[in-house]
Every structure is written in structure tokens, then in C-alpha cells.
Write an enzyme that holds these catalytic residues in place. Sequence first.
Site, short mmCIF file in Angstrom:
data_model
loop_
_atom_site.label_atom_id
_atom_site.label_comp_id
_atom_site.label_asym_id
_atom_site.label_seq_id
_atom_site.Cartn_x
_atom_site.Cartn_y
_atom_site.Cartn_z
N ARG A 52 0.88 -1.17 0.00
CA ARG A 52 0.00 0.00 0.00
C ARG A 52 0.91 1.22 0.00
NH1 ARG A 52 -2.73 4.11 0.04
NH2 ARG A 52 -4.88 4.30 0.81
N GLU A 99 -11.18 5.47 -5.93
CA GLU A 99 -11.61 4.11 -6.21
C GLU A 99 -11.91 3.97 -7.70
OE1 GLU A 99 -11.51 1.71 -3.94
OE2 GLU A 99 -10.82 3.14 -2.45
N ARG A 106 -1.47 -5.48 4.46
CA ARG A 106 -0.59 -4.95 3.42
C ARG A 106 0.59 -4.21 4.04
NH1 ARG A 106 -5.12 -1.64 0.13
NH2 ARG A 106 -5.30 -0.83 2.25
#
Length: 345
Positions: free
Chosen positions: A235, A243, A277
Site C-alpha cells: 500500500r 476508487e 498490506r
Amino acid sequence: MGNALRFLYGECCSSSTTTTGAGTGGDGSWTNQHAHHSASASGAGVTALARDIHQFELTSRVPEGLSKHVVSSKKAQCNWYTKLSEAWAQSKPPPKSPEEVSTLVVNTLKRHKKADVEGLLSFYGLPLSQSTVEVTTSQAPPVANGAKYELSTLPVDEKAVADGDTVTVYVSTLNPREAACVPQDVQVAAVERAKARAQRNYTKADALHKQIIDAGYRMLNIHNEEVLARKYRIRLRGIDAPESSMPYGKEAKEELIRLVVGKSLKVLIFDEDRYGRCVGDIYCNGVFVQERMLKKGLVWHYGAYDKRPELEKWEKDARDKRIGLWSSSNPEKPWEWRKNRREQR
């Protein structure tokens, strides 16, 4: 026999010959119940290899059980031990630590099959050494304050880019940092898979690869050579991309693809998020990826989690120029967009 090899062998010879029931097998192999592959410490692997090289010099026989871990014939194995005996005798200074011995093995057998080299190291419980695959590392700044560790990745695949702020990378297990923590069952599965593929038993090879994947690793084809690699989901630290269904979500993903796909990356890892992540900074050929994404107006500075003033400035510059998502007078923040969707559900 080299002095260093003779010394190492002498250190373990008296105890091993009385406890392991060593002898020669009828198939031209050296029988040794020391169980190299299951040795609990790499140091034991060093002395086991030294002993087996000495026994090979005396008997011209290789250890029994080695064939279960490698793909080549007994004749090829004898060639390895001949080369290792010569290399060890000529090395100055001679190798002593598991890492030094692994490097000697890899350098001596670098023209042999990778599956054989990895299998030999696994047989003795030795760490995997530096990769023989050339990996281009980026010319990034020194590790920043607060970074926990650094990754040098294999080339990134396009399918690995999930969106404008998340990418999956793979790191070769021959990287020194990774070599120390590869699970033994993964190493064995990789060697067994290579043997199954050599025998064209693809059903078994696929089953072994699934076992490898389930453990968080994967076999990748790099420059026509199979490489065992560990998977990391990254990330990008300090930014938040729209998004996919938001304005500029598609453009953000496409820009990240242009920046990283097909290239090896340098990743500085700072933390882990609640989704497992790794949170990190990514550099590609000297380019700081987050900087490029912010300056193109394709992502937000994630100020709630990252207070770096330079990221704030890069976002402000893009906003002032009204480029990318800032061409809209009031673009929706992705974290607010996600919150609204959760509340609606």
C-alpha cells in the site's frame, strides 16, 4: 584436502563417525544418517558438507539421499563435489559461516541447474545465497528514518497493480534477507516441483505450486529461469487514490501501471495496515512513485496518516494548477466515498 576443510571435518569427525553409522551404499552413494536436510542449524550443514566432501575425496561417492532433493544424475553430482572440493581448497580466506559456504556453492555451481543448486543447499540446511538472476535496483535515496526494512523486487506484472495506490510485488528468495526465512516445506516443494516438471509430471508440479502459493510464495519465470519468490502486497504510503468507480480512478491505476510494470522496484517498508498490506515508499529507476502520482493530480495526500510536508506541497501544486482530479472544483475524497458506501450498506 584444503586445511580449512580438514579442520572443519576434524572438528566433527570423531563424534559423527560414532553416532551416525556412516558407511558406503551399494549404489555409489555415501550413506550418512546425520540427516543433513533436517539439520536444525545451518552450522551443522557446514560441517556436514565438509565431511561429505572429505568422504567423496576418499571414496568418489556422493551422499545417499541427495537425489531426493536435486534433479540431475549421480554422475552430475560427482562433478559438483569435485568442483566444490577444489573451490574450497583454493578459497582465501576459506568459508566458515553458513552464508559464506552458500555463496561458495552458488559461485562454484553457477553454470549448473538452479534447481540443483537450491536442492543441494536445502539438503544441507544452508541458506539460499545471492540470486544469479540480474535484478535492476532503483537509484533511490538512502533508507529514510523510520523504515523497518527494504525490498528489491523482481519485475512487476501488469496484473499486480490493483489500483492507483496498491501493487503486489515479488522478491526472490535468493535475496539474503528472504533466504533466512523461507519455510523448509516451501524449499522442498520448489525442488520437488522442478523434478516433477523435468519428468513431465505436470499434475504433481501444479499441486506443488499450489502448496507454494498457499504459503505466500510463487515460482516465477525470470529470463527463462524459474525463481522462487515471496509475495508482498504494498500500500503506497502517504497517498490515497480514487476508487475504480470514482472520477480519475481508472487514470490513477493506468499511471501506476506505466510507472512500475516490467520494472524492478525499491520499496521502503514502514508499517503494516489492518488488511495485512505492507505500507511503503516505492522508487522506480530513481523516481519516487508517490511524488509522480501527486504531481499529476491523480491521488490525494493521505494527511491523516502521513504528515510529510513535501507530499502536502506536491498535492497543493497540482491543485493550484487544476490538473488531474483537481480539474473538478470539489472532488470527492476517496476515504469519504468509502465511508458513505459502508453507511449505505
